[in-house]
Design a protein around this motif. Structure first.
Motif, PDB file in Angstrom:
ATOM      1  N   TYR A 232      54.806  15.718 -30.063  1.00 27.40           N
ATOM      2  CA  TYR A 232      55.894  14.734 -29.980  1.00 27.40           C
ATOM      3  C   TYR A 232      55.319  13.332 -29.805  1.00 27.40           C
ATOM      4  O   TYR A 232      55.833  12.358 -30.322  1.00 27.40           O
ATOM      5  CB  TYR A 232      56.851  15.078 -28.836  1.00 27.40           C
ATOM      6  N   LYS A 233      54.225  13.253 -29.042  1.00 27.26           N
ATOM      7  CA  LYS A 233      53.577  11.959 -28.816  1.00 27.26           C
ATOM      8  C   LYS A 233      53.036  11.435 -30.150  1.00 27.26           C
ATOM      9  O   LYS A 233      53.184  10.266 -30.486  1.00 27.26           O
ATOM     10  CB  LYS A 233      52.450  12.152 -27.810  1.00 27.26           C
ATOM     11  N   LYS A 234      52.443  12.357 -30.898  1.00 28.03           N
ATOM     12  CA  LYS A 234      51.823  11.966 -32.167  1.00 28.03           C
ATOM     13  C   LYS A 234      52.862  11.423 -33.152  1.00 28.03           C
ATOM     14  O   LYS A 234      52.642  10.430 -33.829  1.00 28.03           O
ATOM     15  CB  LYS A 234      51.116  13.186 -32.770  1.00 28.03           C
ATOM     16  N   ILE A 235      54.002  12.095 -33.209  1.00 30.41           N
ATOM     17  CA  ILE A 235      55.001  11.643 -34.182  1.00 30.41           C
ATOM     18  C   ILE A 235      55.917  10.557 -33.615  1.00 30.41           C
ATOM     19  O   ILE A 235      56.838  10.095 -34.272  1.00 30.41           O
ATOM     20  CB  ILE A 235      55.853  12.812 -34.733  1.00 30.41           C
ATOM     21  N   GLY A 236      55.646  10.167 -32.361  1.00 29.62           N
ATOM     22  CA  GLY A 236      56.390   9.042 -31.785  1.00 29.62           C
ATOM     23  C   GLY A 236      57.831   9.363 -31.456  1.00 29.62           C
ATOM     24  O   GLY A 236      58.710   8.510 -31.564  1.00 29.62           O
ATOM     25  N   LYS A 237      58.080  10.609 -31.089  1.00 29.95           N
ATOM     26  CA  LYS A 237      59.462  10.997 -30.742  1.00 29.95           C
ATOM     27  C   LYS A 237      59.524  11.374 -29.279  1.00 29.95           C
ATOM     28  O   LYS A 237      58.554  11.872 -28.713  1.00 29.95           O
ATOM     29  CB  LYS A 237      59.854  12.230 -31.567  1.00 29.95           C
ATOM     30  N   ALA A 238      60.702  11.122 -28.677  1.00 32.08           N
ATOM     31  CA  ALA A 238      60.878  11.546 -27.281  1.00 32.08           C
ATOM     32  C   ALA A 238      60.803  13.065 -27.236  1.00 32.08           C
ATOM     33  O   ALA A 238      61.265  13.742 -28.151  1.00 32.08           O
ATOM     34  CB  ALA A 238      62.223  11.080 -26.772  1.00 32.08           C
ATOM     35  N   TRP A 239      60.224  13.542 -26.132  1.00 27.65           N
ATOM     36  CA  TRP A 239      60.009  14.984 -26.008  1.00 27.65           C
ATOM     37  C   TRP A 239      61.310  15.644 -25.552  1.00 27.65           C
ATOM     38  O   TRP A 239      61.522  15.904 -24.378  1.00 27.65           O
ATOM     39  CB  TRP A 239      58.895  15.223 -24.997  1.00 27.65           C
ATOM     40  N   LYS A 240      62.207  15.838 -26.474  1.00 26.04           N
ATOM     41  CA  LYS A 240      63.499  16.445 -26.149  1.00 26.04           C
ATOM     42  C   LYS A 240      63.977  17.298 -27.317  1.00 26.04           C
ATOM     43  O   LYS A 240      63.511  17.135 -28.440  1.00 26.04           O
ATOM     44  CB  LYS A 240      64.528  15.354 -25.864  1.00 26.04           C
ATOM     45  N   ARG A 241      64.868  18.196 -26.995  1.00 25.32           N
ATOM     46  CA  ARG A 241      65.423  19.030 -28.050  1.00 25.32           C
ATOM     47  C   ARG A 241      66.879  19.318 -27.717  1.00 25.32           C
ATOM     48  O   ARG A 241      67.224  19.600 -26.570  1.00 25.32           O
ATOM     49  CB  ARG A 241      64.623  20.326 -28.157  1.00 25.32           C
ATOM     50  N   GLY A 242      67.723  19.223 -28.720  1.00 24.80           N
ATOM     51  CA  GLY A 242      69.153  19.441 -28.492  1.00 24.80           C
ATOM     52  C   GLY A 242      69.625  20.757 -29.090  1.00 24.80           C
ATOM     53  O   GLY A 242      69.251  21.113 -30.203  1.00 24.80           O
ATOM     54  N   TYR A 243      70.404  21.462 -28.313  1.00 25.43           N
ATOM     55  CA  TYR A 243      70.987  22.713 -28.801  1.00 25.43           C
ATOM     56  C   TYR A 243      72.502  22.617 -28.743  1.00 25.43           C
ATOM     57  O   TYR A 243      73.051  22.099 -27.768  1.00 25.43           O
ATOM     58  CB  TYR A 243      70.571  23.893 -27.921  1.00 25.43           C
ATOM     59  N   LEU A 244      73.143  23.112 -29.768  1.00 26.42           N
ATOM     60  CA  LEU A 244      74.597  23.209 -29.737  1.00 26.42           C
ATOM     61  C   LEU A 244      74.959  24.689 -29.775  1.00 26.42           C
ATOM     62  O   LEU A 244      74.600  25.401 -30.711  1.00 26.42           O
ATOM     63  CB  LEU A 244      75.201  22.494 -30.954  1.00 26.42           C
ATOM     64  N   LEU A 245      75.613  25.141 -28.724  1.00 34.83           N
ATOM     65  CA  LEU A 245      76.048  26.536 -28.689  1.00 34.83           C
ATOM     66  C   LEU A 245      77.542  26.572 -28.953  1.00 34.83           C
ATOM     67  O   LEU A 245      78.304  25.921 -28.242  1.00 34.83           O
ATOM     68  CB  LEU A 245      75.777  27.157 -27.318  1.00 34.83           C
ATOM     69  N   PHE A 246      77.930  27.275 -29.984  1.00 36.88           N
ATOM     70  CA  PHE A 246      79.369  27.332 -30.245  1.00 36.88           C
ATOM     71  C   PHE A 246      79.831  28.760 -30.491  1.00 36.88           C
ATOM     72  O   PHE A 246      79.063  29.611 -30.925  1.00 36.88           O
ATOM     73  CB  PHE A 246      79.741  26.419 -31.419  1.00 36.88           C
ATOM     74  N   GLY A 247      81.084  28.981 -30.156  1.00 39.15           N
ATOM     75  CA  GLY A 247      81.653  30.315 -30.325  1.00 39.15           C
ATOM     76  C   GLY A 247      82.836  30.501 -29.404  1.00 39.15           C
ATOM     77  O   GLY A 247      83.051  29.687 -28.498  1.00 39.15           O
ATOM     78  N   PRO A 248      83.604  31.564 -29.628  1.00 40.40           N
ATOM     79  CA  PRO A 248      84.797  31.793 -28.804  1.00 40.40           C
ATOM     80  C   PRO A 248      84.449  32.020 -27.332  1.00 40.40           C
ATOM     81  O   PRO A 248      83.299  32.337 -27.025  1.00 40.40           O
ATOM     82  CB  PRO A 248      85.400  33.065 -29.407  1.00 40.40           C
ATOM     83  N   PRO A 249      85.430  31.873 -26.445  1.00 45.70           N
ATOM     84  CA  PRO A 249      85.169  32.111 -25.018  1.00 45.70           C
ATOM     85  C   PRO A 249      84.684  33.530 -24.778  1.00 45.70           C
ATOM     86  O   PRO A 249      85.152  34.462 -25.418  1.00 45.70           O
ATOM     87  CB  PRO A 249      86.548  31.922 -24.370  1.00 45.70           C
ATOM     88  N   GLY A 250      83.727  33.663 -23.884  1.00 47.16           N
ATOM     89  CA  GLY A 250      83.249  34.996 -23.506  1.00 47.16           C
ATOM     90  C   GLY A 250      82.194  35.575 -24.419  1.00 47.16           C
ATOM     91  O   GLY A 250      81.905  36.758 -24.381  1.00 47.16           O
ATOM     92  N   THR A 251      81.571  34.709 -25.229  1.00 49.98           N
ATOM     93  CA  THR A 251      80.538  35.230 -26.129  1.00 49.98           C
ATOM     94  C   THR A 251      79.127  34.962 -25.584  1.00 49.98           C
ATOM     95  O   THR A 251      78.143  35.270 -26.233  1.00 49.98           O
ATOM     96  CB  THR A 251      80.679  34.630 -27.546  1.00 49.98           C
ATOM     97  N   GLY A 252      79.046  34.339 -24.420  1.00 48.91           N
ATOM     98  CA  GLY A 252      77.744  34.227 -23.752  1.00 48.91           C
ATOM     99  C   GLY A 252      77.056  32.871 -23.878  1.00 48.91           C
ATOM    100  O   GLY A 252      75.837  32.792 -23.739  1.00 48.91           O
TER     101      GLY A 252
END
Ligand SMILES: Nc1ncnc2c1ncn2[C@@H]1O[C@H](COP(=O)(O)OP(=O)(O)OP(=O)(O)O)[C@@H](O)[C@H]1O
Ligand SMILES: [Mg+2]
Length: 512
Positions: A232-252
């Motif tokens: 991440y340092k090499k490519i000049g990006k902040a060391w972060k990652r985003g996840y989007l979890l989607f789905g109906p209620p109760g799917t974990g």
């Protein structure tokens, strides 16, 4: 000829004699002592080929234990528990288990790249006779590292770094992880602050009901991320990652977040946007988060003005007849915005920008039940790097739950369940499957629970069928109503046309 051992013994006793003579000399001729000390050290150094480094427990700031000391303590704990004969057990603040370290005056050896070093735990200072609430205050503990002077380069340039790095890793593993939340109960003035409890969620990827391939993919994505500091340092990006979890209620979705945190040994920050006053407050909260953490925003679609802007737009597009209704809704929205002025752009700016300055790895997770409702700007790749769909229970996921809940890996009832889930395509959330598998009394065995699940699945099928039929019926009625309206309109039009013609004919007759 003397052996190497004898040679060392002789040198050792020679040095001891020298030391003894020097001490006596210093006592009788204190005026010469200070002048002769450097000379003495030089002579001593000629015969003694070892270098020593000491690491004191308290150095610099008062009452703050030195990071180096703690790092060494953790580093040595792995070897001392196996090798040292006298051990000391400590609980350190924020550590979830006992830390075993070697006791005072113990010595252990360590090998690194073919070099041998000796570590000693030491204590110096007065043992006071008088009573004190702090009986240990005068004792100064330190670790002493000893190595041959020919190894100086390796030790200074590599070994000490290695000790600190390993020590930090062990410390992180031992630390008690925390669940932070910005609850409204913790108001400071107008702003909420983080409060925390120990994070002890039992979910792991092993207990998570999901296809094995999908689990492996997520796990390797997480591992890759956590080890990519330099990349991440090499490519000049902040060391972060985003996840989007989607789905109906109760799917974990929430369970998945806990499993991620346990897998990576990260803290969790549960960010409740509805209690955040404005963008400045949001920024402050996010800056306060520590490295190695997962920042969670649950149900992002319900989070106030993030979608408020969209709501307004949708309302403008609504039928113009209902003006009063729109005005009412607008007033309501403004009311909501007054309570919390966090905006979509405020959040996005932070995700994109400021994190770069914070250093340390962070994961941000958004969850939603309705992925289509989200603003595309929020979920575009780069912001939310990975989109994970959590869906209804498949057979593979069921097997995980059966193992978790009932300790059953095989049963003849599995065939029927497989048929219902795969052929009949019955949709049931893992939460509901789990609820059916959970024994309701001591007497209930695995078979009873599996049969209950089969019944529930069949009921679900009936229910789904009923729903489809009802929907079809409703649709048919609507179509019929539409058709009737159309016919009525056509009749009325024909009637009008007829009337018009009669009137026109009447006028003509009148003129004739
Ligand atoms: N995939 C799963 N694996 C294991 N357990 C699960 C799974 N999904 C749901 N559960 C069980 O169901 C309960 C509810 O799940 P969870 O809270 O994770 O759902 P969710 O998707 O976050 O729901 P919501 O959208 O309502 O927040 C959990 O306590 C867990 O025991
Ligand atoms: Mg949830």
């Amino acid at each position: 000829m003397a052996t190497m051992g004898q040679l060392w013994t002789n040198t050792g006793s020679g040095l001891a004699t020298l030391m003894f003579v020097y001490t006596i000399f210093k006592q009788f001729f204190p005026q010469f002592g200070d002048n002769l000390e450097p000379l003495f050290h030089r002579i001593f150094g000629l015969f003694y080929p070892y270098i020593q480094i000491t690491f004191h427990e308290y150095s610099g700031e008062h009452f703050k234990r030195s990071e180096a000391y703690l790092g060494i303590q953790s580093y040595l704990s792995k070897d001392s528990s196996a090798r040292a004969k006298k051990l000391k057990a400590n609980t350190t603040k924020g550590s979830k288990s006992l830390v075993l370290s070697m006791d005072d005056k113990e010595e252990i050896t360590d090998d690194f790249e073919g070099v041998r070093v000796w570590w000693q735990s030491k204590k110096e200072g007065a043992s006071r006779q008088s009573f004190s609430f702090y009986p240990e205050a005068d004792e100064k503990r330190f670790y002493m590292l000893r190595f041959h002077r020919r190894d100086r380069e390796v030790i200074i340039k590599k070994y000490l770094d290695h000790v600190m790095r390993e020590g930090k890793t062990i410390e992180l593993k031992n630390r008690e992880r925390k669940l932070y939340s910005n609850t409204p109960g913790q108001n400071h003035g107008n702003n909420t602050k983080w409060s925390h409890v120990t994070f002890e969620h039992p979910a792991t990827f092993d207990t998570l009901a999901m296809e094995e391939t999908k689990k492996e993919e997520i796990k390797s994505d997480l591992v890759k991320f956590s080890k990519s500091k330099d990349y991440y340092k090499k490519i000049g990006k902040a060391w972060k990652r985003g996840y989007l979890l989607f789905g109906p209620p109760g799917t974990g979705k929430s369970t998945m977040i806990a499993a991620m945190a346990n897998f990576l040994d990260y803290d969790v920050y549960d960010l409740e946007l509805t209690t955040v006053k404005d963008n400045t407050h949001l920024r402050r909260l996010l800056i306060e988060t520590s490295a190695k953490s997962i920042i969670v925003i649950e149900d992002i679609d319900c989070s106030l003005s993030l979608t408020g802007q969209r709501k307004k737009k949708e309302e403008e597009e609504e039928d113009g007849d209902d003006k009063n209704m729109i005005e009412k809704k607008m007033i309501k929205n403004e009311g909501e915005n007054k309570e919390s002025k966090v905006t979509l752009s405020g959040l996005l700016n932070f995700i994109d920008g400021l994190w770069s300055a914070c250093g340390g790895e962070r994961i941000i997770v958004f969850t939603t039940n309705f992925v289509d409702k989200l603003d595309p700007a929020l979920i575009r790749k780069g912001r939310m790097d990975k989109h994970i769909e959590m869906s209804y229970c498949c057979f593979e996921a069921f097997k995980v739950l059966a193992k978790n809940y009932l300790d059953v890996e095989e049963s003849e009832l599995f065939e029927e369940i497989k048929r219902l889930l795969e052929v009949e395509e019955i949709k049931m959330t893992p939460a509901d499957v789990g609820e059916n598998l959970l024994p309701k009394s001591e007497k209930e065995g695995a078979e009873t629970c599996l049969k209950r699940l089969i019944e529930a699945l069949k009921e679900e099928k009936e229910e789904a069928k009923r729903k489809v039929e009802e929907e079809a019926k409703q649709k048919k009625e609507e179509e019929e109503e539409k058709q009737r309206k159309k016919e009525r309109k056509a009749e009325m039009d024909a009637e009008k046309e007829k009337k018009k013609k009669i009137e026109e004919n009447g006028e003509e007759e009148h003129r004739v």
